[in-house]
Design a protein around this motif. Structure first.
Motif, PDB file in Angstrom:
ATOM      1  N   PHE A  66       1.040  -1.673  -0.133  1.00 48.10           N
ATOM      2  CA  PHE A  66       0.050  -0.366  -0.063  1.00 48.10           C
ATOM      3  C   PHE A  66       1.010   1.235  -0.107  1.00 48.10           C
ATOM      4  O   PHE A  66      -0.043   2.460   0.281  1.00 48.10           O
ATOM      5  N   SER A  67       2.117   1.185   0.288  1.00 44.31           N
ATOM      6  CA  SER A  67       3.076   2.139  -0.167  1.00 44.31           C
ATOM      7  C   SER A  67       3.040   2.763  -1.758  1.00 44.31           C
ATOM      8  O   SER A  67       2.630   2.225  -2.075  1.00 44.31           O
ATOM      9  N   PHE A  68       3.458   4.103  -1.586  1.00 48.45           N
ATOM     10  CA  PHE A  68       3.112   4.965  -2.466  1.00 48.45           C
ATOM     11  C   PHE A  68       4.516   4.937  -3.737  1.00 48.45           C
ATOM     12  O   PHE A  68       4.966   5.253  -4.565  1.00 48.45           O
ATOM     13  N   PHE A  69       5.721   4.388  -2.446  1.00 48.56           N
ATOM     14  CA  PHE A  69       6.474   3.945  -2.864  1.00 48.56           C
ATOM     15  C   PHE A  69       6.716   2.871  -4.586  1.00 48.56           C
ATOM     16  O   PHE A  69       7.474   2.378  -5.314  1.00 48.56           O
ATOM     17  N   ARG A  70       6.197   1.554  -3.238  1.00 47.27           N
ATOM     18  CA  ARG A  70       6.562   0.492  -4.216  1.00 47.27           C
ATOM     19  C   ARG A  70       5.033  -0.845  -3.768  1.00 47.27           C
ATOM     20  O   ARG A  70       4.847  -2.008  -3.976  1.00 47.27           O
ATOM     21  N   PHE A 128      -1.115  -2.319  -4.517  1.00 49.91           N
ATOM     22  CA  PHE A 128      -1.975  -2.346  -5.025  1.00 49.91           C
ATOM     23  C   PHE A 128      -2.233  -0.761  -4.689  1.00 49.91           C
ATOM     24  O   PHE A 128      -3.372  -0.346  -5.308  1.00 49.91           O
ATOM     25  N   ILE A 129      -1.315   0.191  -4.976  1.00 53.07           N
ATOM     26  CA  ILE A 129      -1.776   1.171  -4.854  1.00 53.07           C
ATOM     27  C   ILE A 129      -1.384   1.760  -6.848  1.00 53.07           C
ATOM     28  O   ILE A 129      -1.869   2.171  -7.142  1.00 53.07           O
ATOM     29  N   TYR A 130      -0.075   1.200  -7.467  1.00 48.98           N
ATOM     30  CA  TYR A 130       0.261   1.291  -8.767  1.00 48.98           C
ATOM     31  C   TYR A 130      -0.997   0.330  -9.315  1.00 48.98           C
ATOM     32  O   TYR A 130      -1.120   0.551 -10.806  1.00 48.98           O
ATOM     33  N   PHE A 143      10.755   3.622  -9.061  1.00 45.63           N
ATOM     34  CA  PHE A 143       8.985   3.606  -8.278  1.00 45.63           C
ATOM     35  C   PHE A 143       8.904   2.549  -8.964  1.00 45.63           C
ATOM     36  O   PHE A 143       8.948   1.672  -9.784  1.00 45.63           O
ATOM     37  N   GLY A 144       7.521   1.478  -7.339  1.00 47.32           N
ATOM     38  CA  GLY A 144       6.733   0.590  -8.544  1.00 47.32           C
ATOM     39  C   GLY A 144       7.491  -0.462  -7.679  1.00 47.32           C
ATOM     40  O   GLY A 144       8.638  -1.044  -7.833  1.00 47.32           O
TER      41      GLY A 144
END
Length: 218
Positions: free
Chosen positions: A143-147, A150-152, A206-207
């Motif tokens: 859930f992080s914006f870095f890795r 589910f965010i990406y 990122f990702g």
């Protein structure tokens, strides 16, 4: 990561071909499956987890002759790969990964106030002492914006939910278990890596690169 994508597509399309066969596939076709799984491993060595899980899935209800045919097929590819490595490196189990610059040269990495070296990054499997997933790392991978996968790729949440619903309704139980096991094994393995610089697959981009194989199945 295009080679990993290709390896995953070969494996998953092979699985779908088997699942979509109206009749029980013939024994010799297990040799073909073994060859394709072996080809996927030759293309991307790090696909070993998917190959192992997929092999268990394919052979779960196989008879002895089918298992033998599968082993013949995958062994053909693995022996060929071993011979290739022997001629290149003098040892059938040495791979190009053993000769990467970041693996043999002590290149400094300064990350978040801590000095490390590429040789330390590649030393061993960089796992916790007992291969125990770190809960915080697991949440960051999800859930992080870095890795966060589910965010990406938020649509993957629907994929996971779909597998769970299908399990409850017993629609395609074996395939649901297969897909969820791949997701969980990759998640647990990567959340067991020591330190952010390791589980994040080098923090230069990122990702969730290490979780890429789970995208194709969910």
């Amino acid at each position: 990561y295009s080679i990993r994508s290709l390896a995953c597509l070969i494996i998953f399309n092979t699985i779908l071909w088997k699942l979509n066969s109206v009749k029980r596939i013939k024994s010799y076709q297990f040799t073909v499956i073994g060859i394709l799984f072996g080809l996927a491993f030759c293309i991307d060595y790090l696909s070993v987890f998917i190959v192992l899980i997929s092999s268990i899935f394919v052979l779960k209800k196989a008879i002895k002759k089918e298992v033998i045919d599968f082993v013949v097929g995958i062994s053909f590819m693995l022996i060929g790969l071993g011979i290739y490595h022997f001629f290149l490196y003098g040892n059938p189990i040495l791979t190009p990964y053993h000769f990467r610059v970041v693996a043999i040269e002590k290149i400094p990495i300064f990350y978040k106030g801590k000095m490390s070296y590429t040789t330390e990054y590649h030393k061993g499997l960089l796992l916790g002492s007992k291969l125990i997933p770190n809960l915080k790392t697991m949440l960051l991978l999800l859930f992080s914006f870095f890795r966060g996968i589910f965010i990406y790729s938020p649509i993957m949440l629907f994929g996971i939910w779909g597998h769970i619903i299908s399990l409850k309704k017993k629609i395609w139980t074996s395939f649901n278990k297969y897909a969820l096991s791949i997701f969980l094994i990759y998640l647990f393995f990567n959340s067991s890596l020591k330190g952010e610089i390791h589980w994040s697959a080098w923090p230069g981009s990122f990702g969730p690169r290490y979780l890429l194989p789970t995208v194709y199945i969910d």
